[in-house]
Design a protein around this motif. Structure first.
Motif, PDB file in Angstrom:
ATOM      1  N   LYS A   1      50.458  48.886  45.366  1.00  0.00           N
ATOM      2  CA  LYS A   1      51.680  49.248  44.300  1.00  0.00           C
ATOM      3  C   LYS A   1      52.872  48.194  44.512  1.00  0.00           C
ATOM      4  O   LYS A   1      53.391  48.097  45.772  1.00  0.00           O
TER       5      LYS A   1
ATOM      6  N   LYS B   1      54.072  49.332  40.077  1.00  0.00           N
ATOM      7  CA  LYS B   1      52.716  48.914  39.268  1.00  0.00           C
ATOM      8  C   LYS B   1      51.790  48.681  40.174  1.00  0.00           C
ATOM      9  O   LYS B   1      51.715  47.983  41.141  1.00  0.00           O
ATOM     10  N   THR B   2      50.381  49.239  39.755  1.00  0.00           N
ATOM     11  CA  THR B   2      49.387  49.187  40.679  1.00  0.00           C
ATOM     12  C   THR B   2      48.614  47.916  40.473  1.00  0.00           C
ATOM     13  O   THR B   2      48.512  47.493  39.199  1.00  0.00           O
TER      14      THR B   2
ATOM     15  N   HIS C   1      45.587  44.802  42.251  1.00  0.00           N
ATOM     16  CA  HIS C   1      44.631  44.482  43.215  1.00  0.00           C
ATOM     17  C   HIS C   1      45.016  43.170  43.857  1.00  0.00           C
ATOM     18  O   HIS C   1      45.160  42.366  43.256  1.00  0.00           O
TER      19      HIS C   1
ATOM     20  N   THR D   1      44.008  47.844  46.991  1.00  0.00           N
ATOM     21  CA  THR D   1      44.498  48.594  45.837  1.00  0.00           C
ATOM     22  C   THR D   1      46.094  48.716  46.310  1.00  0.00           C
ATOM     23  O   THR D   1      46.147  49.761  47.127  1.00  0.00           O
TER      24      THR D   1
ATOM     25  N   GLN E   1      54.031  40.328  44.296  1.00  0.00           N
ATOM     26  CA  GLN E   1      54.553  41.378  43.879  1.00  0.00           C
ATOM     27  C   GLN E   1      55.747  41.217  42.713  1.00  0.00           C
ATOM     28  O   GLN E   1      55.458  41.799  41.707  1.00  0.00           O
TER      29      GLN E   1
ATOM     30  N   ASP F   1      46.926  42.139  36.646  1.00  0.00           N
ATOM     31  CA  ASP F   1      47.152  43.328  37.579  1.00  0.00           C
ATOM     32  C   ASP F   1      46.337  42.788  38.910  1.00  0.00           C
ATOM     33  O   ASP F   1      46.025  43.777  39.657  1.00  0.00           O
TER      34      ASP F   1
ATOM     35  N   SER G   1      41.665  50.396  37.497  1.00  0.00           N
ATOM     36  CA  SER G   1      42.713  50.250  37.543  1.00  0.00           C
ATOM     37  C   SER G   1      43.527  51.029  36.697  1.00  0.00           C
ATOM     38  O   SER G   1      43.034  51.528  35.674  1.00  0.00           O
ATOM     39  N   THR G   2      44.795  51.308  37.042  1.00  0.00           N
ATOM     40  CA  THR G   2      45.608  52.195  35.968  1.00  0.00           C
ATOM     41  C   THR G   2      46.477  51.318  35.158  1.00  0.00           C
ATOM     42  O   THR G   2      47.198  51.652  34.216  1.00  0.00           O
ATOM     43  N   SER G   3      46.473  50.117  35.449  1.00  0.00           N
ATOM     44  CA  SER G   3      47.424  48.841  34.550  1.00  0.00           C
ATOM     45  C   SER G   3      46.956  49.181  33.073  1.00  0.00           C
ATOM     46  O   SER G   3      45.761  49.026  32.706  1.00  0.00           O
TER      47      SER G   3
END
Length: 556
Positions: free
Chosen positions: A418, A423-424, A426, A416, A393, A402, A452-454
């Motif tokens: 955080k 930070k999201t 996988h 998935t 992490q 990510d 992904s939201t990254s």
């Protein structure tokens, strides 16, 4: 003889239009000669030249014209020179006549139609001894110990081998492949060991071979020791290297000795040239290029985990474990994953890397980082819940990536998650036995990743291995249990397991009340499992075992 993957690389080398003489590097006893003998079956003629034999030494020491040398080699071996385009010339133990190395360039320049392979175990030790390697006129392959993939082929597990190569892994193949991988982890990848085991399936018969292999490496020390004092130092170092494999070391006082840092450093670098070990220095960066920090303590990677297991006396511990991460404080499986990551890397410059945080006060350390295209992928070898991988992490928080990889005893799945900073990312969870297939799984993951939201990665299509929603649905009937419940039943079919082990180590989830309520309680309520200590449900020794009703449910 069983199939080695390097043969496929040799077949591709043969077909190159600009083919150069090939030097195969690798430690002694990894099967270089045997692999070339097997490859030679594809030619109409084969000339095997061992430069430990005087008749061949004489030719290379007394002739300077490459055509004369070729004529002599064909004549001595009763082969037809006119068929040289379909003849494999294999020069083995080429270090015995160092000047023969320079002749390789003339095979390329003057007889390019003749396929030439050379091999030697200690070629790098010749550097600095007035020997010139023909740069640009030869190419190199590296042969390493037998991989798990090759091991399956050697013992005739063709169906298991096919499933190992199938991406993504079929669920039903997990248990058998994990069981077979435990056997591989136990015996290792030295070809002679694997071949003996394949013939007799008797682990007890392997002890003399382990002893013989280790003694051969100790005896080899005479070939590159300058004097009796250094010979003693080299042999001491080899023994200690095996016992410290997979661990970070310091040169000063290595192995609780009084040897100085300079002395140990010189010996370790010499042994590294023989491919008996690798000194893996950490990187502290987050992107390419991977720059090693030689001021920090290196980690030792020995040639083969099987030899380590034997010398360290941990073979019985491996036989009795359900998770290799519990053996040797986790060092065994970390070392073996490194061996598997290298297994299909056939170029001499291919090496392992691991990451540490730049601050000296930080304890953050990743087992491995792997260059994949333009990314540096973080890898952890660890059991337990996915959310407990703190070093990974910390790395992902700072890195332009990510996703990361975790090797463990559980099944293929993607979480998935955080980081602590929000930070999201996988997490691709792979069972240990897929380490040699890592690059295939990164390709598969990148092509089919969950959205992904990254902002670092472009969104990709969602795939079937997304993290489940875990809705609070009460289960009252047998036909309502899901795949995870079925996995738990199969998991404890052999022996009872504690709840934390089931949920964290095998399902990769956190051991919290919600997951216990969703996964364990329904099986208890349906009487598919039961407590091992029913009179004290809150006992620290409490575990779960399958009932007859649970066994019947699996059959149906």
């Amino acid at each position: 003889m069983f199939y080695r993957n390097i043969i496929q690389q040799l077949e591709q080398w043969r077909l190159k239009s600009n083919r150069k003489p090939l030097i195969i590097r690798g430690a002694r006893q990894v099967g270089k000669t045997t692999a070339v003998h097997e490859f030679a079956k594809q030619f109409s003629q084969y000339i095997y030249v061992n430069l430990e034999q005087q008749k061949y030494k004489h030719i290379f020491e007394n002739y300077t014209d490459i055509h004369k040398i070729a004529e002599q080699l064909f004549f001595v071996n009763d082969q037809e020179l006119r068929l040289k385009h379909d003849t494999l010339l294999f020069i083995d133990e080429i270090q015995e006549v160092p000047t023969a190395i320079n002749f390789l360039r003339y095979f390329k320049e003057e007889i390019p139609e003749l396929p030439v392979i050379a091999a030697g175990s200690m070629l790098e030790t010749l550097l600095g001894k007035n020997i010139v390697f023909p740069v640009g006129r030869v190419e190199y392959f590296q042969l390493r110990p037998v991989s798990f993939e090759e091991f399956l082929g050697a013992i005739g597990e063709t169906r298991a081998l096919a499933e190992l190569r199938h991406v993504p892994l079929n669920y039903f193949a997990h248990s058998k492949l994990l069981e077979l991988f435990h056997t591989y982890a136990l015996i290792g990848g030295m070809p002679e060991i694997v071949e003996e085991y394949a013939k007799h399936r008797d682990i007890t018969s392997l002890k003399p071979i382990y002893n013989s292999l280790i003694n051969s490496y100790l005896e080899d020390a005479e070939k590159y020791a300058k004097n009796a004092t250094q010979l003693q130092l080299i042999r001491f170092t080899i023994k200690q290297v095996i016992l410290h494999a997979g661990k970070r070391i310091t040169f000063q006082g290595f192995g609780n000795s009084n040897y100085k840092s300079k002395e140990i450093g010189e010996v370790l670098r010499t042994l590294e040239k023989t491919h008996l070990l690798h000194l893996i220095y950490p990187t502290t960066g987050y992107s390419l290029p991977l720059i090693e920090d030689f001021k920090k303590a290196p980690r030792l990677q020995f040639l083969d985990s099987g030899l380590v297991n034997f010398q360290a006396g941990i073979q019985k511990e491996i036989i009795g474990t359900d998770d290799l991460n519990k053996v040797y404080q986790g060092t065994l499986i970390e070392h073996l994953v490194g061996q598997e990551l290298l297994a299909n890397q056939n170029l001499p410059l291919d090496k392992l890397h691991y990451w540490v945080r730049e601050k000296n006060s930080s304890q953050a350390e990743l087992d491995y980082v792997l260059q994949f295209h333009n990314k540096v992928v973080p890898i952890e070898v660890k059991s337990g819940a996915a959310g407990k991988i703190k070093s990974l992490q910390q790395y992902i928080n700072q890195a332009p990536i990510d996703y990361g990889i975790r090797f463990y005893a559980g099944e293929l799945q993607i979480n998935t998650l955080k980081t602590n900073e929000g930070k999201t990312f996988h997490l691709l969870n792979l069972p240990y036995f897929l380490a040699s297939q890592t690059e295939k799984y990164i390709e598969w993951f990148v092509d089919n990743r969950p959205k992904s939201t990254s902002h670092f990665i472009v969104n990709e299509p969602t795939i079937a291995y997304e993290k489940p929603t875990n809705k609070n649905v009460e289960i009252k009937k047998l036909n309502e249990i899901n795949d995870k419940h079925q996995r738990i039943l199969k998991l404890i079919l052999g022996s009872p397991k504690k709840g934390k082990e089931i949920i964290e180590e095998h399902l990769g989830l956190t051991y919290q009340s919600r997951n216990k309520k969703l996964l364990i309680k329904p099986l208890l309520d349906l009487e598919l499992i039961e407590w091992t200590i029913p009179e004290n449900p809150k006992s620290k020794q409490q575990a779960y075992r399958i009932t007859q009703k649970g066994k019947d449910a699996i059959k149906n």
